[in-house]
Design an enzyme around this catalytic site. Structure first.
Site, PDB file in Angstrom:
ATOM      1  N   TYR A  56      35.168  11.099   6.974  1.00  0.00           N
ATOM      2  CA  TYR A  56      33.986  10.276   7.280  1.00  0.00           C
ATOM      3  C   TYR A  56      34.384   8.896   7.810  1.00  0.00           C
ATOM      4  O   TYR A  56      33.975   7.862   7.264  1.00  0.00           O
ATOM      5  CB  TYR A  56      33.107  10.114   6.048  1.00  0.00           C
ATOM      6  CG  TYR A  56      32.461  11.372   5.518  1.00  0.00           C
ATOM      7  CD1 TYR A  56      32.372  12.528   6.289  1.00  0.00           C
ATOM      8  CD2 TYR A  56      31.921  11.397   4.234  1.00  0.00           C
ATOM      9  CE1 TYR A  56      31.782  13.679   5.783  1.00  0.00           C
ATOM     10  CE2 TYR A  56      31.315  12.543   3.729  1.00  0.00           C
ATOM     11  CZ  TYR A  56      31.258  13.679   4.507  1.00  0.00           C
ATOM     12  OH  TYR A  56      30.667  14.810   4.007  1.00  0.00           O
ATOM     13  N   HIS A 123      36.450  20.918   1.739  1.00  0.00           N
ATOM     14  CA  HIS A 123      35.309  20.650   2.614  1.00  0.00           C
ATOM     15  C   HIS A 123      34.811  21.910   3.316  1.00  0.00           C
ATOM     16  O   HIS A 123      33.610  22.084   3.526  1.00  0.00           O
ATOM     17  CB  HIS A 123      35.699  19.581   3.636  1.00  0.00           C
ATOM     18  CG  HIS A 123      34.573  18.701   4.037  1.00  0.00           C
ATOM     19  ND1 HIS A 123      34.755  17.411   4.464  1.00  0.00           N
ATOM     20  CD2 HIS A 123      33.236  18.897   4.064  1.00  0.00           C
ATOM     21  CE1 HIS A 123      33.582  16.866   4.755  1.00  0.00           C
ATOM     22  NE2 HIS A 123      32.644  17.748   4.517  1.00  0.00           N
ATOM     23  N   PRO A 203      19.298  16.833   1.983  1.00  0.00           N
ATOM     24  CA  PRO A 203      18.087  17.413   1.373  1.00  0.00           C
ATOM     25  C   PRO A 203      16.811  17.002   2.082  1.00  0.00           C
ATOM     26  O   PRO A 203      15.744  17.546   1.779  1.00  0.00           O
ATOM     27  CB  PRO A 203      18.134  16.863  -0.063  1.00  0.00           C
ATOM     28  CG  PRO A 203      18.881  15.577   0.066  1.00  0.00           C
ATOM     29  CD  PRO A 203      19.921  15.811   1.115  1.00  0.00           C
ATOM     30  N   LEU A 204      16.928  16.069   3.028  1.00  0.00           N
ATOM     31  CA  LEU A 204      15.776  15.672   3.843  1.00  0.00           C
ATOM     32  C   LEU A 204      15.894  16.216   5.260  1.00  0.00           C
ATOM     33  O   LEU A 204      15.296  15.665   6.198  1.00  0.00           O
ATOM     34  CB  LEU A 204      15.645  14.146   3.866  1.00  0.00           C
ATOM     35  CG  LEU A 204      15.373  13.497   2.503  1.00  0.00           C
ATOM     36  CD1 LEU A 204      15.338  11.991   2.620  1.00  0.00           C
ATOM     37  CD2 LEU A 204      14.079  14.025   1.903  1.00  0.00           C
ATOM     38  N   GLY A 205      16.657  17.312   5.415  1.00  0.00           N
ATOM     39  CA  GLY A 205      16.765  17.930   6.735  1.00  0.00           C
ATOM     40  C   GLY A 205      17.318  16.975   7.771  1.00  0.00           C
ATOM     41  O   GLY A 205      16.802  16.873   8.878  1.00  0.00           O
ATOM     42  N   LEU A 209      12.661  15.687   7.729  1.00  0.00           N
ATOM     43  CA  LEU A 209      11.551  15.880   6.805  1.00  0.00           C
ATOM     44  C   LEU A 209      10.887  14.557   6.410  1.00  0.00           C
ATOM     45  O   LEU A 209       9.832  14.570   5.776  1.00  0.00           O
ATOM     46  CB  LEU A 209      12.030  16.620   5.553  1.00  0.00           C
ATOM     47  CG  LEU A 209      12.472  18.074   5.776  1.00  0.00           C
ATOM     48  CD1 LEU A 209      13.133  18.627   4.528  1.00  0.00           C
ATOM     49  CD2 LEU A 209      11.281  18.942   6.178  1.00  0.00           C
TER      50      LEU A 209
END
Length: 327
Positions: A56, A123, A203-205, A209
């Site tokens: 990252y 990963h 988790p929020l696309g 989302l």
């Protein structure tokens, strides 16, 4: 402030963690000052679980600088396995060989400025290296006290079983949200059976989302989402149409679409610990408020029906990256 806590096998973590990747790469230009403010505020609000990886960008360096004087208050997750991009060999490359893992963890420990990593993930599974060999080598790190728990990312149920037979796996991390429900078909039930925690990333696309992305033009320069099929052409508009129903249900509930989407993920099991990523304080606070959103069985059913499995149009990763999923 104390948040609800959940367990990833032997690791006790806040029920929502913080995905830190976007602070350094993938989502426009980094802003270290804003990211550090967000990290400080997350800790003040009771977030104990922070997720990074060696691939990252400078994210491990950022967290290493921030962790000074705070290490005992943080459950730190990092990952190895992806190799840096090679212009001569386009597409993602992975390495799960034991000798590479040893080099990778030593580099991560140095960047993070710590003597141990609480949760260390592979990963992506390396098709050229048996999972037993990789996890066997990772288990040595546990015995040495360099790592507290082992994790895998984007693996199949079969690979999880093989790995868990070598050493108990603390958590599997995979993309999981209303618009990516693939884990429900195999790995999530296997996690429940084996007592393995599950850590949904995006988790929020990938922000979709939230309802704030209305056009592909909303992505800043260098945003990693641009080549993703779900954010292109007809797929984008079709996915936007489905998100509209989530927005309607959220308004009916009196919460934001992000909070509804996170509350739905949290309701899928008490060993599920989502790690929504943000580098901004306002989104951090909005996400954490999802912990106070209680969905009734009827509401859960309505949300699930609004965004059933397979509703999202397009693959969730670009070509090449798709081949490394469910490894």
């Amino acid at each position: 402030m104390t948040l609800q806590h959940r367990r990833l096998r032997d690791l006790n973590v806040s029920a929502l963690g913080l995905g830190c990747m976007g602070m350094s790469t993938g989502y426009g230009q980094p802003d270290d000052a804003e990211s550090l403010r967000t990290l400080d505020h997350a800790l003040d609000l009771g977030v104990t679980f922070y997720d990074t990886a060696d691939i990252y960008g400078a994210n491990e360096d950022l967290l290493g600088a921030w962790l000074k004087g705070k290490r005992d208050r943080v459950v730190l997750a990092s990952k190895f396995g992806f190799l840096p991009p090679d212009p001569a060999r386009p597409g993602p490359r992975v390495n799960g060989r034991p000798e590479y893992m040893r080099q990778a963890v030593e580099r991560s420990l140095k960047r993070l400025g710590t003597e141990y990593i609480d949760l260390y993930y592979l990963h992506r599974a390396d098709p050229q290296t048996p999972i037993e060999d990789t996890v066997g080598a990772m288990a040595e790190l546990v015995r040495e006290g360099v790592v507290r728990g082992l994790g895998l990312s984007e693996v199949s149920a079969e690979t999880l079983r093989r790995a868990n037979a070598v050493h108990p796996i603390s958590a599997v991390q995979s993309e999981y949200s209303l618009w990516t429900r693939d884990p429900e078909d195999g790995v999530l039930p296997t996690c429940r059976e084996l007592g393995v925690g599950f850590v949904p990333f995006s988790p929020l696309g990938r922000g979709f989302l939230s309802g704030e992305i209305r056009s592909p033009d909303d992505f800043p320069e260098g945003d990693m989402r641009k080549p993703h099929p779900r954010f292109q052409g007809e797929n984008f508009q079709k996915n936007l149409d489905v998100v509209a129903e989530v927005q309607r249900l959220a308004a009916e509930k009196g919460v934001t679409p992000s909070q509804l989407a996170l509350a739905w993920v949290l309701a899928q099991g008490d060993t599920i610990v989502p790690i929504p990523g943000t580098k901004r304080v306002k989104y951090l606070e909005e996400n954490l408020a999802a912990l106070n959103v209680q969905l009734t069985p009827d509401e859960l059913e309505r949300v699930s029906a609004a965004f059933p499995r397979g509703a999202a149009q397009g693959n969730r990763q670009p070509p090449g990256a798709m081949e490394l999923l469910n490894g």
